[in-house]
Scaffold this motif. Structure first.
Motif, PDB file in Angstrom:
ATOM      1  N   LYS A  42     -16.207  -5.502 -18.952  1.00  0.00           N
ATOM      2  CA  LYS A  42     -17.240  -4.712 -18.286  1.00  0.00           C
ATOM      3  C   LYS A  42     -18.303  -4.256 -19.280  1.00  0.00           C
ATOM      4  N   GLU A  46     -20.362   0.489 -16.817  1.00  0.00           N
ATOM      5  CA  GLU A  46     -19.470   0.068 -15.735  1.00  0.00           C
ATOM      6  C   GLU A  46     -18.054   0.599 -15.977  1.00  0.00           C
ATOM      7  N   ARG A  49     -17.768   4.274 -14.949  1.00  0.00           N
ATOM      8  CA  ARG A  49     -18.268   4.676 -13.637  1.00  0.00           C
ATOM      9  C   ARG A  49     -17.168   5.338 -12.799  1.00  0.00           C
ATOM     10  N   SER A  57     -19.051  -6.727 -12.671  1.00  0.00           N
ATOM     11  CA  SER A  57     -20.033  -7.476 -11.874  1.00  0.00           C
ATOM     12  C   SER A  57     -20.392  -8.776 -12.583  1.00  0.00           C
TER      13      SER A  57
END
Lengths: 281, 296
Positions: A42, A46, A49, A57
């Protein structure tokens, strides 16, 4: 008849219950590793989070490259491999030799020396650390690769473990070889060593697991980054770059990977090797 | 004649073959054993300047509250980690020993923490435990359980660390216990089935008593390793953390004295204390084992 049906249902319910417990246990055991792997791909934001995102993603492989900028990671990997391989090889040779002698040769003082050796097993390992460090310091080996493995080349535990295997071999093997004029070293190396393979495997696995993962000793003797092992390197990485979670997790993944691969290849030997230690005598 | 020649050769090969290992053990274990006792009566400062200190290291230890607190913490670790690890690994071993499908897959998965580096595992758990971004607080939050600072709250940090140690230990000990259980002869269970005993009865009257020798082995090794807890604490608690004093084990305090504060004489005295305690516990265990271990 109803009773029989009931009983069958009861069995089924128990079985389902057992699976639920076992699977829950597996989830608790495995999910930290999955989280570690996922986090390593990540981005930093991210990773932090809330609510957490499960999958990255994009898969950021560059996190892994970043570790190599922060630490001489390749070098650290190499140090760990060398130190582990030397430790395992030395223990297999030294322990099996002395185990054979203690188990199969009668010589004066054998039992007294063996008992003295066993006393090492009873003493907590941290008790030896500081004087061991002072020895390594005195012979000028701090911050060198040999410092990583020196004290661990010898083992009372390994000798004890392998002696059990030598004792259990039949005397006839030896008698026949001696009639042919073999000396003890030949009997040991040519005849008996191949027969105690399970014991050697067990010792190799336990020693590998120890030396690959050990933290305190490498931390103490080697402080410069290019002489560290993976455990100490991870602790350094965390201390210096505590907020770069993806890179730290990547480092952790890389550090555990070799043993996981070996485990995947030799599951049976690993599990039997560990199980053997509990069945003594 | 041949007899005495044989004896001579036995003698030679005996000493020759134990020599490498015994010399190494002598240098790196026997000598350190006595050296550590010796050092505990000295002050060893920076650059290893050594000065006779008599009993002062031991006197200092008696009045050192941090030392006593770390000893107390160590006992807490042992009292939490050992029973939980034993009960959980026995539970998993017994369940795996029933005719579950995929026994070998379960065994492999449970075993993974046992071959992974504590440093790596501790880093991940530290991240899971994180008070602000940790997934543990998030998951508990879904059930309406308030967030906690798992590793910086001095009241709970020790328990958080213990949980990781338990998590790491279950797979390893389960493997050894499972081997012990599988070594129990099936005829006992058949006889019990004929008498109409259910699974719980079989566990209570066959498995449990007959697995006690393995259980004793596992308990001894877990006790000694719990007494020497270091890696997990070192990796999860920073040296400036407010939870340090309430999580520090004797071995961590020993390490800090020897290698951070450069008080090597004092550290040797702490190592002596740990040695004496482990000896006492081992002796006590040997004595108690007669009461509960069943050597058939």
């Amino acid at each position: 008849m109803f009773a029989a049906v009931n009983r069958k249902n009861n069995f089924k319910i128990t079985a389902v219950f057992i699976y639920i417990i076992l699977i829950a246990g597996v989830l608790v055991t495995i999910s930290p590793f999955l989280w570690m792997i996922l986090t390593s791909f990540k981005t930093q934001s991210e990773a932090m989070r809330i609510p957490p995102v499960l999958l990255p993603s994009d898969w950021h492989f560059e996190n892994y490259i970043r570790i190599f900028d922060k630490l001489p990671f390749g070098r650290i990997y190499f140090n760990t491999v060398i130190s582990s391989v030397v430790t395992v090889a030395a223990q297999l040779i030294f322990c099996s030799m002395s185990a054979y002698a203690f188990g199969r040769i009668e010589f004066p003082g054998r039992n007294a020396i063996f008992l003295a050796m066993l006393s090492v097993l009873m003493i907590p390992s941290s008790f030896f650390l500081l004087p061991q460090y002072l020895i390594i310091q005195k012979i000028g080996l701090l911050n060198t690769i040999p410092a990583l493995f020196m004290p661990n080349l010898f083992s009372a535990f390994g000798t004890f473990l392998l002696r059990q295997f030598f004792i259990s071999l039949p005397d006839e093997l030896e008698d026949a070889a001696r009639l042919d004029g073999c000396n003890h070293f030949r009997i040991y190396s040519k005849i008996m060593l191949p027969l105690i393979k399970p014991g050697l495997t067990s010792l190799a696995i336990l020693t590998l697991r120890f030396s690959w993962n050990d933290l305190m000793w490498p931390l103490i003797v080697n402080t410069s980054a290019d002489k560290m092992t993976l455990s100490a390197g991870l602790s350094y990485l965390q201390g210096q770059y505590s907020t770069d979670y993806p890179a730290i997790m990547g480092g952790a993944c890389l550090s555990i990977l070799p043993l996981l691969i070996l485990f995947a290849m030799f599951q049976k030997q690993f599990i039997e090797g560990i199980a053997l230690t509990g069945i003594k005598d | 004649m041949a007899e005495s020649k044989n004896k001579k050769s036995d003698c030679f090969w005996g000493y020759f073959m134990i020599a490498p290992n015994m010399i190494g053990l002598g240098i790196f274990f026997f000598y350190p054993f006595f050296k550590n006792m010796y050092n505990s009566f000295y002050d060893i400062g920076a650059f290893n300047v050594t000065k006779w200190a008599g009993l002062s290291n031991y006197k200092k230890m008696i009045s050192d509250t941090v030392m006593w607190q770390s000893l107390g913490n160590t006992f807490k670790y042992v009292l939490i980690i050992v029973p939980f690890t034993l009960v959980l690994s026995l539970l998993v071993a017994v369940l795996l020993n029933t005719k579950v499908k995929g026994q070998s897959v379960f065994r492999v998965l449970y075993f993974i923490p046992a071959i992974t580096m504590t440093a790596a595992v501790a880093i991940v758990w530290r991240w899971l435990y994180n008070g602000d971004f940790g997934i543990l607080n998030y998951i508990l939050g879904l059930f309406g359980i308030p967030s906690r600072s798992w590793l910086s709250d001095p009241k709970i940090a020790l328990f958080s660390i213990s949980a990781v140690s338990i998590w790491m230990g279950v797979g390893y000990n389960m493997i050894i216990l499972l081997a012990g259980i599988q070594g129990i002869s099936g005829s006992y269970y058949e006889a019990a089935s004929i008498d109409g005993a259910g699974p719980l009865k079989k566990f209570r009257h066959i498995t449990l008593p007959l697995v006690t020798p393995t259980l004793f082995f596992v308990m001894t090794t877990s006790l000694i390793s719990a007494f020497q807890t270091f890696d997990v604490i070192y990796m999860m608690i920073n040296s400036n953390s407010i939870a340090l004093n309430s999580t520090q084990s004797v071995v961590l305090y020993f390490y800090r004295n020897a290698f951070v504060f450069s008080k090597k004489g004092y550290a040797s005295a702490i190592a002596m204390l740990l040695f004496v305690i482990i000896m006492l516990i081992t002796a006590l265990q040997m004595k108690l084992q007669k009461k509960w271990v069943n050597y058939g």
